[in-house]
Motif scaffolding. Sequence first.
Motif, PDB file in Angstrom:
ATOM      1  N   ALA A 183    -137.600 -78.563 -73.961  1.00 21.03           N
ATOM      2  CA  ALA A 183    -138.318 -79.830 -73.922  1.00 21.03           C
ATOM      3  C   ALA A 183    -138.170 -80.591 -75.231  1.00 21.03           C
ATOM      4  O   ALA A 183    -138.231 -81.817 -75.247  1.00 21.03           O
ATOM      5  CB  ALA A 183    -139.791 -79.593 -73.621  1.00 21.03           C
ATOM      6  N   ASN A 184    -137.974 -79.888 -76.323  1.00 22.26           N
ATOM      7  CA  ASN A 184    -137.828 -80.545 -77.613  1.00 22.26           C
ATOM      8  C   ASN A 184    -136.406 -81.046 -77.848  1.00 22.26           C
ATOM      9  O   ASN A 184    -136.155 -81.714 -78.833  1.00 22.26           O
ATOM     10  CB  ASN A 184    -138.238 -79.598 -78.755  1.00 22.26           C
ATOM     11  CG  ASN A 184    -139.735 -79.421 -78.803  1.00 22.26           C
ATOM     12  OD1 ASN A 184    -140.467 -80.297 -78.382  1.00 22.26           O
ATOM     13  ND2 ASN A 184    -140.178 -78.281 -79.297  1.00 22.26           N
ATOM     14  N   THR A 235    -133.866 -83.565 -77.496  1.00 23.34           N
ATOM     15  CA  THR A 235    -133.784 -84.960 -77.092  1.00 23.34           C
ATOM     16  C   THR A 235    -132.336 -85.422 -77.194  1.00 23.34           C
ATOM     17  O   THR A 235    -131.567 -84.882 -77.984  1.00 23.34           O
ATOM     18  CB  THR A 235    -134.671 -85.849 -77.994  1.00 23.34           C
ATOM     19  OG1 THR A 235    -134.267 -85.651 -79.345  1.00 23.34           O
ATOM     20  CG2 THR A 235    -136.132 -85.516 -77.825  1.00 23.34           C
ATOM     21  N   GLU A 243    -145.207 -90.853 -83.491  1.00 18.39           N
ATOM     22  CA  GLU A 243    -145.836 -89.989 -82.497  1.00 18.39           C
ATOM     23  C   GLU A 243    -147.026 -89.273 -83.124  1.00 18.39           C
ATOM     24  O   GLU A 243    -146.997 -88.902 -84.294  1.00 18.39           O
ATOM     25  CB  GLU A 243    -144.820 -88.987 -81.946  1.00 18.39           C
ATOM     26  CG  GLU A 243    -143.715 -89.651 -81.162  1.00 18.39           C
ATOM     27  CD  GLU A 243    -142.727 -88.678 -80.557  1.00 18.39           C
ATOM     28  OE1 GLU A 243    -142.258 -88.965 -79.454  1.00 18.39           O
ATOM     29  OE2 GLU A 243    -142.426 -87.647 -81.177  1.00 18.39           O
ATOM     30  N   SER A 293    -145.080 -88.063 -75.628  1.00 25.22           N
ATOM     31  CA  SER A 293    -144.085 -88.541 -76.587  1.00 25.22           C
ATOM     32  C   SER A 293    -143.214 -89.610 -75.925  1.00 25.22           C
ATOM     33  O   SER A 293    -143.152 -89.715 -74.703  1.00 25.22           O
ATOM     34  CB  SER A 293    -143.224 -87.383 -77.087  1.00 25.22           C
ATOM     35  OG  SER A 293    -142.543 -86.789 -76.007  1.00 25.22           O
ATOM     36  N   ASP A 309    -140.142 -91.413 -74.390  1.00 34.05           N
ATOM     37  CA  ASP A 309    -138.901 -90.979 -73.750  1.00 34.05           C
ATOM     38  C   ASP A 309    -137.847 -92.069 -73.936  1.00 34.05           C
ATOM     39  O   ASP A 309    -138.154 -93.247 -74.049  1.00 34.05           O
ATOM     40  CB  ASP A 309    -139.121 -90.639 -72.274  1.00 34.05           C
ATOM     41  CG  ASP A 309    -139.474 -91.847 -71.447  1.00 34.05           C
ATOM     42  OD1 ASP A 309    -138.579 -92.363 -70.773  1.00 34.05           O
ATOM     43  OD2 ASP A 309    -140.647 -92.266 -71.484  1.00 34.05           O
ATOM     44  N   PHE A 310    -136.600 -91.634 -73.950  1.00 35.98           N
ATOM     45  CA  PHE A 310    -135.498 -92.545 -74.242  1.00 35.98           C
ATOM     46  C   PHE A 310    -135.373 -93.655 -73.202  1.00 35.98           C
ATOM     47  O   PHE A 310    -135.027 -94.780 -73.532  1.00 35.98           O
ATOM     48  CB  PHE A 310    -134.191 -91.764 -74.360  1.00 35.98           C
ATOM     49  CG  PHE A 310    -133.987 -91.172 -75.723  1.00 35.98           C
ATOM     50  CD1 PHE A 310    -135.042 -90.774 -76.513  1.00 35.98           C
ATOM     51  CD2 PHE A 310    -132.720 -91.011 -76.229  1.00 35.98           C
ATOM     52  CE1 PHE A 310    -134.854 -90.232 -77.756  1.00 35.98           C
ATOM     53  CE2 PHE A 310    -132.512 -90.472 -77.484  1.00 35.98           C
ATOM     54  CZ  PHE A 310    -133.580 -90.082 -78.253  1.00 35.98           C
ATOM     55  N   THR A 360    -137.685 -95.231 -71.518  1.00 39.00           N
ATOM     56  CA  THR A 360    -138.669 -96.277 -71.790  1.00 39.00           C
ATOM     57  C   THR A 360    -138.249 -97.116 -72.987  1.00 39.00           C
ATOM     58  O   THR A 360    -138.352 -98.346 -72.964  1.00 39.00           O
ATOM     59  CB  THR A 360    -140.058 -95.646 -72.056  1.00 39.00           C
ATOM     60  OG1 THR A 360    -140.400 -94.835 -70.927  1.00 39.00           O
ATOM     61  CG2 THR A 360    -141.112 -96.695 -72.266  1.00 39.00           C
TER      62      THR A 360
END
Length: 188
Positions: A18-19, A21, A116, A155, A157-158, A160
Amino acid sequence: MKRLILLFTASVLLSACANQTPSHIALNPQVPDVQKQTNSHQTLAIETIDTRSANFIVRFNNGDDAAKLVSPSEAPRKQIDRVFREGFTQAGYQIDPSSVKRMQIQLEQLLTDVTESTFGFEAKSNIIINVIVKNSNQELTKRYSARGRLSGPFSADFATLELEMNKLLGQLSGEILNDPELNQFIQQ
C-alpha cells in the motif's frame, strides 16, 4: 498461534504494498472550448518553453523528512505546446513558424504541494504561464495563473491529483486562448 503469525505477516506485506506509490504522474491536458477569433487566416508562430527550475510537478511534504518528488510521465512543455497549437488553430489562426507575429508561451510554474496528516491530506496546486506576443513593432506580455486546493480523508491518490491538475490546465489554457486583449493584439 500460527494463524496469528500468518495474519501479522500478511498485514505487514499488504501495508508495504500500500505504501508503494507510482513514480510518475500522467498529465493529459485537453484543448478547451475555443471561440472563433478571426476569419482572416492570420499566421502565428508559437514557441513553448519550460522555465521551471525543477522537473517535478508534485511534492509530498513529510515534515522534517525529505519531500517525495513526483515527475510527469511526459514533458509538460510538449503537452502544453500541443494544446495551444490546436487551440489557436481552432480560433482561426494558421500556425506558421515563419510568421512575423510570434508568440512565446513560458511555463513558469506547475506544482502541487501535498501535505498529509493522520486524518487526511491537503493539496495546493499552482500553475503560472507567461505569454509574450510580438508583432513587427510591438510586444505584449501577460501572466496567467490558476490555483487549486484539494483535501480529503486518508492519503492523496495520484488519480485525484492528475484530475485536479488537468482541470486547472484546461481552465488556464481556455482563459489564454479566449483572452480578448491577447487576440486583439495578435490581429493588429
